[in-house]
Enzyme design. Structure first.
Site, PDB file in Angstrom:
ATOM      1  N   ASP A 208      36.618  39.540  34.959  1.00 24.53           N
ATOM      2  CA  ASP A 208      37.791  40.386  35.149  1.00 24.53           C
ATOM      3  C   ASP A 208      38.212  40.440  36.619  1.00 24.53           C
ATOM      4  OD1 ASP A 208      39.835  42.384  34.479  1.00 24.53           O
ATOM      5  OD2 ASP A 208      38.652  42.624  32.647  1.00 24.53           O
ATOM      6  N   HIS A 209      39.193  41.301  36.881  1.00 28.06           N
ATOM      7  CA  HIS A 209      39.886  41.331  38.165  1.00 28.06           C
ATOM      8  C   HIS A 209      38.947  41.501  39.350  1.00 28.06           C
ATOM      9  CE1 HIS A 209      39.488  45.731  38.689  1.00 28.06           C
ATOM     10  NE2 HIS A 209      39.590  45.756  37.358  1.00 28.06           N
ATOM     11  N   GLU A 210      39.211  40.723  40.389  1.00 29.62           N
ATOM     12  CA  GLU A 210      38.577  40.847  41.706  1.00 29.62           C
ATOM     13  C   GLU A 210      37.055  40.627  41.696  1.00 29.62           C
ATOM     14  OE1 GLU A 210      41.206  44.069  43.951  1.00 29.62           O
ATOM     15  OE2 GLU A 210      40.720  44.659  41.890  1.00 29.62           O
TER      16      GLU A 210
ATOM     17  N   ASN B  37      35.575  43.861  39.645  1.00 29.43           N
ATOM     18  CA  ASN B  37      34.909  44.053  40.937  1.00 29.43           C
ATOM     19  C   ASN B  37      33.399  43.809  40.898  1.00 29.43           C
ATOM     20  OD1 ASN B  37      37.073  44.972  42.870  1.00 29.43           O
ATOM     21  ND2 ASN B  37      37.370  46.469  41.219  1.00 29.43           N
TER      22      ASN B  37
END
Length: 204
Positions: free
Chosen positions: A125-127, A145
């Site tokens: 997922d994101h980042e 993250n």
């Protein structure tokens, strides 16, 4: 395009490339008895290769081969392969030599290092940030993250909760649920994931 490693993993990478119309000119393998695999010729030197992917599943061995190639054949460029059925955000970064298998999802601003494997059906997922030589096994989930250090292996079907950091050269057992940071060089297993023993201390 050449693939260093004529194993089952190499066959999967060959499938990805050929599905995208990229010609696989040959495998390169240290086993002198191999002459052809998957209908593709096998060579035993990288001297002729201008572009290749190291298609070896083991993270430590993959790193060793990359380092040897960089020293012995500096003309070789490392390519990446991304399956056409994967969903990769335009803002994600995929490192050189990295392979992304079918059915994966890599979301916004994720950063995948060099010579990584993102295996079948994995979700990043994101980042999220993955160091070099990381292997994310099939159907693992990394929430937002998450950071995974160099050389770590995330076992099949594992879930890493958002914001967690996995250290370098760790192994996370299949089916684990990781809710807390894991230090460098540990085998950790379970739901919830617990430290089991120190490993790979020579690589840190």
């Amino acid at each position: 395009m050449y693939l260093y490693g004529a194993s089952g993993h190499g066959k999967v990478v060959a499938d990805i490339l050929r599905s995208k119309g990229i010609v696989v000119d040959g495998f390169i393998d240290d086993n002198a008895d191999l002459v052809s695999v998957y209908g593709i010729p096998v060579f035993h030197t990288a001297e002729m290769a201008d572009e290749l992917i190291v298609s070896i599943g083991g993270n430590q061995l993959r790193r060793q081969i990359v380092q040897r190639l960089v020293t012995d054949f500096p003309h070789v460029a490392f390519a990446s392969a991304v399956h056409s059925s994967s969903i990769v955000s335009p803002s994600a970064i995929i490192g050189k030599g990295t392979v992304v298998m079918g059915g994966t999802v890599i979301n916004a601003e994720a950063c995948i290092g060099n010579h990584c494997i993102v295996n079948t059906g994995a979700s990043i997922d994101h980042e999220c940030i993955l160091g070099d030589y990381v292997d994310i096994a099939p159907h693992s989930t990394l929430c937002g993250n998450v950071r995974v250090g160099e050389g770590s292996w995330i076992g099949a079907g594992s879930t890493i909760i958002q914001g967690v950091t996995i250290g370098k050269w760790c192994i996370i057992g299949a089916g684990s649920v990781v809710t807390k940071d894991i230090p460098d060089g540990y085998l950790a297993v379970g739901n919830r994931c617990k430290l089991y023993k120190k490993i790979n201390q020579n690589l840190l």
